[in-house]
Structure formats: C-alpha cells, structure tokens
Write a protein that holds these residues in place. Structure first.
Motif, PDB file in Angstrom:
ATOM      1  N   UNK A   1      -1.834  11.562   8.798  1.00  0.00           N
ATOM      2  CA  UNK A   1      -1.145  12.620   8.062  1.00  0.00           C
ATOM      3  C   UNK A   1       0.183  12.049   7.591  1.00  0.00           C
ATOM      4  N   UNK A   2       0.417  12.080   6.299  1.00  0.00           N
ATOM      5  CA  UNK A   2       1.684  11.616   5.727  1.00  0.00           C
ATOM      6  C   UNK A   2       2.656  12.795   5.720  1.00  0.00           C
ATOM      7  N   UNK A   3       3.870  12.548   6.213  1.00  0.00           N
ATOM      8  CA  UNK A   3       4.851  13.612   6.387  1.00  0.00           C
ATOM      9  C   UNK A   3       6.127  13.306   5.608  1.00  0.00           C
ATOM     10  N   UNK A   4       6.718  14.339   5.068  1.00  0.00           N
ATOM     11  CA  UNK A   4       8.024  14.211   4.415  1.00  0.00           C
ATOM     12  C   UNK A   4       8.902  15.337   4.928  1.00  0.00           C
ATOM     13  N   UNK A   5       9.979  14.953   5.617  1.00  0.00           N
ATOM     14  CA  UNK A   5      10.872  15.916   6.255  1.00  0.00           C
ATOM     15  C   UNK A   5      10.108  16.850   7.194  1.00  0.00           C
TER      16      UNK A   5
ATOM     17  N   UNK B   1       0.827  -1.206   0.000  1.00  0.00           N
ATOM     18  CA  UNK B   1       0.000   0.000   0.000  1.00  0.00           C
ATOM     19  C   UNK B   1       0.862   1.256   0.000  1.00  0.00           C
ATOM     20  N   UNK B   2       1.879   1.292   0.870  1.00  0.00           N
ATOM     21  CA  UNK B   2       2.711   2.492   0.997  1.00  0.00           C
ATOM     22  C   UNK B   2       3.377   2.874  -0.316  1.00  0.00           C
ATOM     23  N   UNK B   3       3.686   1.872  -1.119  1.00  0.00           N
ATOM     24  CA  UNK B   3       4.301   2.156  -2.404  1.00  0.00           C
ATOM     25  C   UNK B   3       3.398   2.899  -3.365  1.00  0.00           C
ATOM     26  N   UNK B   4       2.094   2.952  -3.064  1.00  0.00           N
ATOM     27  CA  UNK B   4       1.136   3.651  -3.923  1.00  0.00           C
ATOM     28  C   UNK B   4       0.841   5.068  -3.447  1.00  0.00           C
ATOM     29  N   UNK B   5       1.338   5.437  -2.293  1.00  0.00           N
ATOM     30  CA  UNK B   5       0.891   6.674  -1.650  1.00  0.00           C
ATOM     31  C   UNK B   5       1.804   7.865  -1.880  1.00  0.00           C
ATOM     32  N   UNK B   6       2.889   7.691  -2.584  1.00  0.00           N
ATOM     33  CA  UNK B   6       3.817   8.787  -2.760  1.00  0.00           C
ATOM     34  C   UNK B   6       4.920   8.738  -1.711  1.00  0.00           C
ATOM     35  N   UNK B   7       5.780   9.737  -1.732  1.00  0.00           N
ATOM     36  CA  UNK B   7       6.959   9.742  -0.878  1.00  0.00           C
ATOM     37  C   UNK B   7       6.626  10.345   0.482  1.00  0.00           C
TER      38      UNK B   7
ATOM     39  N   UNK C   1       0.112  14.870   2.704  1.00  0.00           N
ATOM     40  CA  UNK C   1      -1.168  14.253   2.366  1.00  0.00           C
ATOM     41  C   UNK C   1      -1.872  13.772   3.613  1.00  0.00           C
ATOM     42  N   UNK C   2      -3.178  13.627   3.493  1.00  0.00           N
ATOM     43  CA  UNK C   2      -3.990  13.052   4.570  1.00  0.00           C
ATOM     44  C   UNK C   2      -4.617  11.769   4.040  1.00  0.00           C
ATOM     45  N   UNK C   3      -4.261  10.655   4.634  1.00  0.00           N
ATOM     46  CA  UNK C   3      -4.669   9.328   4.171  1.00  0.00           C
ATOM     47  C   UNK C   3      -5.881   8.830   4.939  1.00  0.00           C
ATOM     48  N   UNK C   4      -6.858   8.298   4.200  1.00  0.00           N
ATOM     49  CA  UNK C   4      -7.948   7.531   4.792  1.00  0.00           C
ATOM     50  C   UNK C   4      -7.856   6.111   4.248  1.00  0.00           C
ATOM     51  N   UNK C   5      -7.932   5.138   5.150  1.00  0.00           N
ATOM     52  CA  UNK C   5      -7.762   3.732   4.794  1.00  0.00           C
ATOM     53  C   UNK C   5      -8.963   2.946   5.313  1.00  0.00           C
ATOM     54  N   UNK C   6      -9.615   2.184   4.412  1.00  0.00           N
ATOM     55  CA  UNK C   6     -10.801   1.426   4.771  1.00  0.00           C
ATOM     56  C   UNK C   6     -10.733   0.020   4.152  1.00  0.00           C
ATOM     57  N   UNK C   7     -11.403  -0.924   4.816  1.00  0.00           N
ATOM     58  CA  UNK C   7     -11.490  -2.273   4.256  1.00  0.00           C
ATOM     59  C   UNK C   7     -12.614  -2.377   3.231  1.00  0.00           C
ATOM     60  N   UNK C   8     -13.651  -1.546   3.355  1.00  0.00           N
ATOM     61  CA  UNK C   8     -14.756  -1.521   2.403  1.00  0.00           C
ATOM     62  C   UNK C   8     -14.751  -0.189   1.665  1.00  0.00           C
TER      63      UNK C   8
END
Length: 313
Positions: free
Chosen positions: A114-118, A88-94, A123-130
C-alpha cells in the motif's frame, strides 16, 4: 532515506514493524498512527476470532499510537537494490510511506504494498519480475470496469508499466480498515456476473472446450471481502481464465470448507464434478514445500469428497 531529489518515497533502511499476527507477512509503517492503521488493515484474517483480534489491534493503535504495536522491528531493503527501486519509485506517483505484503508462498515471487502519502493510502502496488500475472489481471480488470458488475466491486487500475526489469501495476486501494469475508452472498448470481462481464472481452484459448466459461480463478473468502457498506470487493484477478462452468463456485465452496469450516449441505451439481477434477489437476502442480501446502492438502480432500458421491450414483 529519500530515493532521489524531490521524492520522499521510502528506500534503503526503511523501518517497519512485523506484527505478531497470522502469517506475519505484513510489514507495517510506524511513522504515523494513520499509516500504521493502513498497514494493519493489510492483514488478511477470515475466521471470526482472528478478525476480532485484528480489530482489537486496530483500535489499540488508533488510541495509543504505533509505538505500542507488538511485533518485530525490521529494516526493509528494496527489492533489486536501492538504484533499481529508485528508478521504479519515480514512476509510481507521490508517496512517502508504504505498508508491505510479502507473498508467503516461496514459489510465488514479487511483492505488494500500500503506497501512502501523509498516512493516507494512495495506491496498491503489485510488483513482479515476469509480466504474465499482471497482464492477465490488468486485462480482466479493465474489461470488468467497462462491464459494470452488479454483485461486486473491484479496484480501478491507476497505472501499469515496466521499469528496470520490474513489471508493476498500481490499483485503487481498499479502505484502510480490516475487511471480513463477505457473508450471505448468492454465489450462483456472483459467478454468473463474473462470467457475463468477462466473456465478451477475455481472450478465449483455441483449445478451450466449447462449454467452458470465464472464471475469476481464485474466488475465495479472503479475496471476496466486505469493507464497510455497499458491495463486497473482489480482488486478485491474476488467475482469470477459461474453465469448466462451475470452476469458481466449486473453488469458493472448497476454500470456505477448508479454511472456515463452511460446508455445503446440497449434493454437487453434475457440472461441478468436471470443475472438481479441473482443480485437482491445478492443485497437483503446486509445490508441496510452500507455506500453504497444508491448505492445499485440505482442498484436495474436499474436492475428492465432492467427486465421490457423483461416482457412486
């Protein structure tokens, strides 16, 4: 721990801090001051005293660094295991760090981060099973972006997809500072703006009564936030749907009363009685064992209080 070659995304064994504040469902990264501040900004506080405490914590970490952040030190394990998270992480950007928001309701699965770089939010990620919640939110946000709302702003969608059985969406992050409920808003104008923007593009169910209008579906003080100058941010569009015309206005009023003590002094409009009954049916389906069960009980009491004057006329 790196997930895969060429990526610095955090994985199994990632160290975080659970601040001793609020519902304790936010996990803050401690590797840098800037990243910790972004995590503290994820804590959603609405009452004035709680907001002051959050700002105090924010400034303390800004001056002294994350090692002084009070709270439990925890080790995070990726949902579904390291291999699934890696794919999954490989699809989300750096990104090289994250701040986690765990959903406090046991009946609502998934997570947000919240995805952070330095140290900077990317980005703000939402992750769901459905996929259902994210499908509704994605459809609403894309429609609103093209409609150019006049009374609020919303994040842009940066990505949407599926990987290893996870459904995900990444949105533009809000500024990394504590946000407060928007005050002095003209609620009827805001609701009319939501309806105007969504009506041409939100699919109408075949069984929806002819007078129903689109709604945000979770219009509350904690979802309508002011974060610096400009229009307030309106987030969490996953419940956007068709409902009685006063649905958003009634729900905002009763959540404000239940959570903040802000009660309307004007009698309910005739159409709001239908909206109150609509919400009573929705609330009856919520679990009585969830974290927010006490809030649900207060909402029910507020809704019944709004219906009673109309029945006595």
């Amino acid at each position: 721990m790196d997930l895969h070659e060429g990526s610095s995304a955090p994985g199994s064994g990632y160290r975080l801090i659970r601040p001793a504040m609020g519902t304790r469902n936010v996990l803050v990264p401690a590797r840098s001051r800037q990243a910790a501040l972004a995590g503290i900004s994820l804590i959603t506080r609405s009452k004035a005293v709680a907001l002051l405490a959050q700002w105090g914590l924010y400034y303390a970490v800004a001056m002294l660094g994350p090692r002084f952040l009070p709270g439990e030190r925890v080790t995070w394990e990726p949902p579904g295991g390291a291999a699934r998270w890696s794919a999954l992480a490989g699809r989300l950007g750096k990104f090289d760090a994250l701040a986690l928001y765990e959903r406090p309701q046991a009946s609502r699965t998934g997570l947000a981060a919240v995805l952070l770089h330095r140290g900077r939010p990317v980005g703000f990620l939402k992750l769901r099973e459905e996929p259902g919640e994210l499908d509704r939110e994605h459809r609403a946000m894309v429609a609103l972006a093209g409609a150019r709302p006049e009374t609020f702003r919303l994040p842009r969608v940066l990505g949407r997809g599926e990987a290893e059985g996870w459904h995900w969406m990444v949105m533009e992050p809000m500024p990394p500072r504590p946000a407060a409920p928007a005050r002095r808003i003209v609620l009827p104008r805001l609701v009319a703006d939501i309806q105007r923007c969504l009506e041409p593009l939100l699919p109408r169910p075949h069984d929806a009564p002819a007078h129903w209008r689109p709604m945000h579906g979770d219009l509350t003080p904690w979802n309508l936030r002011r974060c610096g100058p400009g229009l307030p941010w309106l987030i969490d569009w996953e419940d956007a749907a068709w409902a009685p015309p006063g649905a958003d206005q009634v729900y905002y009023a009763v959540t404000s009363a239940a959570a903040l003590g802000r009660r309307s002094v004007s009698p309910p409009e005739p159409g709001h009685v239908e909206a109150a009954r609509f919400w009573l049916e929705r609330l009856a389906a919520r679990s009585g064992d969830d974290h927010d069960a006490p809030l649900t009980a207060r909402l029910v009491a507020e809704l019944r209080a709004r219906i009673s004057p109309a029945l006595s006329r």
